[in-house]
Design a protein around this motif. Structure first.
Motif, PDB file in Angstrom:
ATOM      1  N   ASP A  70       0.872  -1.169   0.000  1.00  0.00           N
ATOM      2  CA  ASP A  70       0.000   0.000   0.000  1.00  0.00           C
ATOM      3  C   ASP A  70       0.911   1.222   0.000  1.00  0.00           C
ATOM      4  OD1 ASP A  70      -1.478   2.216   0.787  1.00  0.00           O
ATOM      5  OD2 ASP A  70      -2.843   1.017   2.035  1.00  0.00           O
ATOM      6  N   GLN A  71       0.936   1.913  -1.148  1.00  0.00           N
ATOM      7  CA  GLN A  71       1.883   3.022  -1.265  1.00  0.00           C
ATOM      8  C   GLN A  71       1.572   4.175  -0.334  1.00  0.00           C
ATOM      9  OE1 GLN A  71       2.118   3.697  -5.473  1.00  0.00           O
ATOM     10  NE2 GLN A  71       4.200   2.846  -5.512  1.00  0.00           N
ATOM     11  N   ALA A  72       0.276   4.390  -0.112  1.00  0.00           N
ATOM     12  CA  ALA A  72      -0.082   5.518   0.742  1.00  0.00           C
ATOM     13  C   ALA A  72       0.313   5.246   2.191  1.00  0.00           C
ATOM     14  CB  ALA A  72      -1.583   5.785   0.633  1.00  0.00           C
ATOM     15  N   ALA A  73       0.012   4.028   2.657  1.00  0.00           N
ATOM     16  CA  ALA A  73       0.312   3.697   4.057  1.00  0.00           C
ATOM     17  C   ALA A  73       1.768   3.272   4.241  1.00  0.00           C
ATOM     18  CB  ALA A  73      -0.617   2.593   4.532  1.00  0.00           C
ATOM     19  N   LYS A  74       2.482   3.074   3.119  1.00  0.00           N
ATOM     20  CA  LYS A  74       3.866   2.594   3.137  1.00  0.00           C
ATOM     21  C   LYS A  74       4.004   1.260   3.877  1.00  0.00           C
ATOM     22  CE  LYS A  74       5.956   7.231   2.902  1.00  0.00           C
ATOM     23  NZ  LYS A  74       5.311   7.470   1.625  1.00  0.00           N
ATOM     24  N   THR A  75       3.093   0.365   3.548  1.00  0.00           N
ATOM     25  CA  THR A  75       3.178  -0.966   4.157  1.00  0.00           C
ATOM     26  C   THR A  75       3.310  -2.038   3.085  1.00  0.00           C
ATOM     27  OG1 THR A  75       0.772  -1.185   4.161  1.00  0.00           O
ATOM     28  CG2 THR A  75       1.802  -0.399   6.197  1.00  0.00           C
ATOM     29  N   LEU A  76       3.993  -3.093   3.488  1.00  0.00           N
ATOM     30  CA  LEU A  76       4.139  -4.279   2.653  1.00  0.00           C
ATOM     31  C   LEU A  76       3.607  -5.429   3.491  1.00  0.00           C
ATOM     32  CD1 LEU A  76       5.350  -5.863   0.242  1.00  0.00           C
ATOM     33  CD2 LEU A  76       7.524  -5.868   1.467  1.00  0.00           C
ATOM     34  N   THR A  77       2.717  -6.239   2.903  1.00  0.00           N
ATOM     35  CA  THR A  77       2.072  -7.287   3.698  1.00  0.00           C
ATOM     36  C   THR A  77       2.264  -8.654   3.061  1.00  0.00           C
ATOM     37  OG1 THR A  77       0.414  -5.709   4.433  1.00  0.00           O
ATOM     38  CG2 THR A  77      -0.133  -8.042   4.696  1.00  0.00           C
ATOM     39  N   ILE A  78       2.655  -9.612   3.897  1.00  0.00           N
ATOM     40  CA  ILE A  78       2.805 -10.994   3.435  1.00  0.00           C
ATOM     41  C   ILE A  78       1.792 -11.828   4.200  1.00  0.00           C
ATOM     42  CG2 ILE A  78       4.368 -12.992   3.350  1.00  0.00           C
ATOM     43  CD1 ILE A  78       6.150  -9.878   3.566  1.00  0.00           C
ATOM     44  N   THR A  79       0.846 -12.399   3.480  1.00  0.00           N
ATOM     45  CA  THR A  79      -0.240 -13.134   4.126  1.00  0.00           C
ATOM     46  C   THR A  79      -0.215 -14.591   3.698  1.00  0.00           C
ATOM     47  OG1 THR A  79      -1.615 -11.156   4.135  1.00  0.00           O
ATOM     48  CG2 THR A  79      -2.765 -13.259   4.362  1.00  0.00           C
ATOM     49  N   ASP A  80      -0.339 -15.479   4.681  1.00  0.00           N
ATOM     50  CA  ASP A  80      -0.475 -16.884   4.322  1.00  0.00           C
ATOM     51  C   ASP A  80      -1.743 -17.437   4.945  1.00  0.00           C
ATOM     52  OD1 ASP A  80       0.029 -18.368   6.967  1.00  0.00           O
ATOM     53  OD2 ASP A  80       1.802 -17.070   6.865  1.00  0.00           O
ATOM     54  N   ASN A  81      -2.274 -18.520   4.365  1.00  0.00           N
ATOM     55  CA  ASN A  81      -3.405 -19.175   5.018  1.00  0.00           C
ATOM     56  C   ASN A  81      -2.971 -20.527   5.575  1.00  0.00           C
ATOM     57  OD1 ASN A  81      -3.172 -20.478   2.609  1.00  0.00           O
ATOM     58  ND2 ASN A  81      -5.299 -20.196   1.946  1.00  0.00           N
ATOM     59  N   GLY A  82      -1.842 -20.475   6.262  1.00  0.00           N
ATOM     60  CA  GLY A  82      -1.285 -21.678   6.898  1.00  0.00           C
ATOM     61  C   GLY A  82      -1.844 -21.895   8.287  1.00  0.00           C
ATOM     62  N   ILE A  83      -1.024 -22.440   9.160  1.00  0.00           N
ATOM     63  CA  ILE A  83      -1.481 -22.892  10.472  1.00  0.00           C
ATOM     64  C   ILE A  83      -1.881 -21.749  11.399  1.00  0.00           C
ATOM     65  CG2 ILE A  83       0.847 -22.978  11.515  1.00  0.00           C
ATOM     66  CD1 ILE A  83      -1.830 -25.679  12.000  1.00  0.00           C
ATOM     67  N   GLY A  84      -1.244 -20.571  11.248  1.00  0.00           N
ATOM     68  CA  GLY A  84      -1.559 -19.438  12.114  1.00  0.00           C
ATOM     69  C   GLY A  84      -1.013 -19.612  13.519  1.00  0.00           C
TER      70      GLY A  84
END
Ligand code: ADP
Length: 658
Positions: A70-84
């Motif tokens: 998200d360029q505005a928020a300056k965030t990079l997100t890595i999401t998985d749907n693994g075990i958590g």
């Protein structure tokens, strides 16, 4: 847990974080590899747990990793749907380091940024590498199988503490949200991310997805996105996700389709090592049991190599499903430095560690993999010093580039892992001969650790019947040992063994290729045919003439020495200590005692040099008793030991000096 809680990092984590943010900036982009690798592990774990509980898949059976920014928020997100993770797991796993030897490792750090960065690379920073690029990380997670209300949000600025709070999260799995530092804003770019992922994570078997972008001017493409989903004149997200990696496990691909670089990157991902491996072997094995092996030999020893309980580095997969890390049953302990993957086509998916120990398939995989590692090492050894030689045809061999690349690698391997390899003599009887060929030692003819038993044999003197060696604590002590004197005089090479494990390991190796191994510090010196008749005769006469003196010495030293005899092994020194043929060497006994272990109390044999002035002086000396003790204590000192009563020794010497 309902309210926000602030907790402190374990001291080691805080220290590690400090290092991560201060030393690792030179290779920033590895953070993405580490986080994607964690995401992939989390999916592997889910798949494994779901073998017995299919409900864990909930309504999302396709495991995947999504990378977004998200360029505005300056965030990079890595999401998985693994075990958590549950809240408790987040606190434990992200607030402490569970690795064995962590404290030792921290103790080794010097404060020198460059040296420390190297060490950290070997240690592996995993999740914490996120702080290389982020000044704040938010983790949102919900464990598979628990209610959405039992989600957790973990937040930290990467200094002393972190916060946790309960959240509701519908989706199973984990999102790692990196609030990027200003210097790291280049990662807010799809092209950049794709290229880093292609470099480091292409071998990941899960699909890695990114949102498709399109060039658009002005027009609102995704009105539901509050940021407008666009940049005027730039790339605009389309809301459609595409897979950006090959998403097939590297080892399942044909060799010819895999580049050197991909092999190396795969190694780095599974080993957390930042250096390229020395060599690797990738094979599909068909026979009694069918499996694929991809085995690597690292270039550098990990900081905890010495820990024999350290888990082996081979991951077990069954039909591409990850089963377990560190499957020790797949590799003998002395090859614990090997990293890699074994993927079996025959083992049951629900195989447990206990079952592994008993499985015939596993035994055969282990044997096959051990042999594979040994042949990799043999190949490196063969090419260690490749010199172009003129063959029979008079034409000088062309050293091919492949062989050239292997030059010096065995020497490098051996200096890192040679000591561990030696353990194999005691552990793996079946391969003892192959292992013996791989061993290297310094010798009286070579200071470098480069003499193999075969080299030694090829240089043996006419009439020499044994491979001679000496064990000592240090190279200097070995080289200057009085026990070597006669060997030096006769120009006989002696192997110098100064590694702690040598003594123990050589217990298991009695000969090499039919030639016995003989310690020069054990038993009476027996040079066999190397000794000429005149010498033999002189020695026998000396022994005879010395009989009365020997009896007196024996009596004076009866508490210290098992026996006293005349020897031909000494040239310049008056005396030395040896152990009985079947005895434990004094060096090993000393080592055991230092380690707080029981060593059998056995007294050494004192051997005296009948030709030495000091020994000649003994007869009839008024100081006989003192001289006898000094002779014994000096022999002990010469081999690196300490007199039982050092003060008494000093007193005696001083009395004579005065
Ligand atoms: P390592 O992966 O070497 O164990 P890390 O510091 O990378 O060390 O991670 C610590 C632990 O945090 C992991 O072992 C795992 O239990 C947990 N963890 C990290 N990332 C995730 C994730 N995406 N999903 C679930 N658990 C994770």
């Amino acid at each position: 847990m309902s309210n926000k809680q602030t907790l402190s990092f374990q001291a080691e984590v805080a220290q590690l974080l400090h290092l991560v943010t201060h030393s690792l900036y030179s290779n920033q982009e590895i953070f993405l590899r580490e986080l994607i690798s964690n995401a992939s592990d989390a999916c592997d774990k889910l798949r494994f747990e779901a073998l017995n509980n299919n409900a864990l898949y909930e309504d999302a059976p396709n495991l995947e990793v999504r990378v977004s920014f998200d360029q505005a928020a300056k965030t990079l997100t890595i999401t998985d749907n693994g075990i958590g993770m549950t809240a408790q797991e987040a606190i434990e796993h992200l607030g402490t380091i569970a690795k064995s030897g962590t404290k030792d490792f921290m103790g080794k750090l010097s404060g020198d940024q460059k040296a420390d960065a190297q060490l950290i690379g070997q240690f592996g920073v995993g999740f914490y590498s996120g702080f290389i690029v982020a000044d704040k990380i938010t983790v949102e997670s919900r464990r598979a199988g628990v209610a959405p209300e039992e989600g957790v949000r973990w937040t930290s600025g990467g200094t002393g503490d972190f916060e946790v709070e309960a959240i509701t999260r519908a989706a199973r799995g984990t999102s790692i949200i990196l609030h990027l530092r200003e210097e790291a804003e280049e990662y807010l770019n799809a092209w950049k991310l794709k290229s880093v992922i292609a470099k480091y994570s292409d071998h990941i078997s899960l699909p890695i997805l990114m949102e498709k972008e399109e060039w658009k001017d002005g027009e609102l493409i995704n009105p539901s996105d509050e940021n407008g989903g666009r940049q005027p004149g730039g790339m605009v997200k389309t809301g459609e996700w595409e897979t950006i990696n090959k998403a097939s496990a590297l080892w399942t691909r044909p060799k010819k389709d895999i580049t050197e670089e991909q092999y190396q990157e795969f190694y780095k991902a599974i080993s957390h090592d930042h250096e390229a491996p020395l060599t690797w072997a990738h094979n599909r094995v068909e026979g009694n049991t069918e499996y694929t092996q991809l085995l690597y030999i690292p270039a550098k020893a990990p900081f905890d190599l010495w820990n024999r309980d350290k888990k082996a580095g081979v991951k077990l997969y069954v039909k591409r499903v990850f089963i377990m890390d560190d499957a020790e049953a797949l590799m003998p302990t002395y090859l614990r430095f090997v990293k890699g993957v074994i993927d079996s086509a025959d083992l049951p998916l629900n195989v447990s560690r206990e079952l592994l120990q008993e499985s015939r398939d596993v035994r055969s995989i282990r044997e096959g993999s051990t042999k594979r590692v040994l042949s990799m090492l043999e190949d490196l050894a063969k090419h260690d010093k490749h010199e172009a030689t003129a063959g029979d045809d008079g034409v000088t061999d062309v050293v091919d580039a492949d062989d050239k690349a292997k030059e010096g690698k065995y020497t490098a391997f051996y200096s890192e892992f040679g000591s561990v390899l030696k353990e194999g003599l005691g552990e793996d009887f079946g391969n003892r001969e192959r292992l013996a060929k791989l061993l290297r030692f310094p010798s009286t003819s070579s200071d470098t650790v480069s003499v193999s038993f075969a080299d030694y044999k090829a240089r043996m003197k006419e009439g020499q019947e044994a491979i001679y060696y000496i064990t000592a604590d240090t190279l200097a002590a070995a080289k200057n040992s009085p026990q070597l004197e006669v060997f030096k005089k006769k120009g006989i090479e002696v192997l110098l063994m100064t590694d702690r494990v040598d003594e123990w390991a050589l217990n298991y190796l009695h000969d090499f290729d039919g030639t016995p191994l003989q310690s020069v510090a054990k038993g009476a010196v027996d040079l066999g045919k190397l000794q000429d008749e005149a010498e033999k005769k002189a020695a026998e006469e000396a022994a005879e003439a010395f009989k009365p003196l020997l009896a007196k010495l024996k009596e004076a030293l009866k508490d210290k020495a098992e026996d006293v005899r005349v020897t031909t092994r000494l040239v310049d020194s008056p005396a030395c200590l040896v152990v009985q043929d079947d005895g434990m060497s004094t060096q090993l006994a000393r080592m055991l005692k230092q380690a707080g272990q029981q060593a059998p109390e056995s007294k050494p044999v004192l051997e005296v040099n009948a030709e030495h002035a000091l020994v000649k002086k003994l007869e009839g000396s008024v100081h006989f008793h003192d001289l006898a003790h000094i002779l014994f204590d000096q022999a002990l000192l010469a081999e690196g030991g300490l007199p039982a009563d050092p003060a008494a020794y000093v007193k005696r010497v001083n009395a004579l000096l005065a």
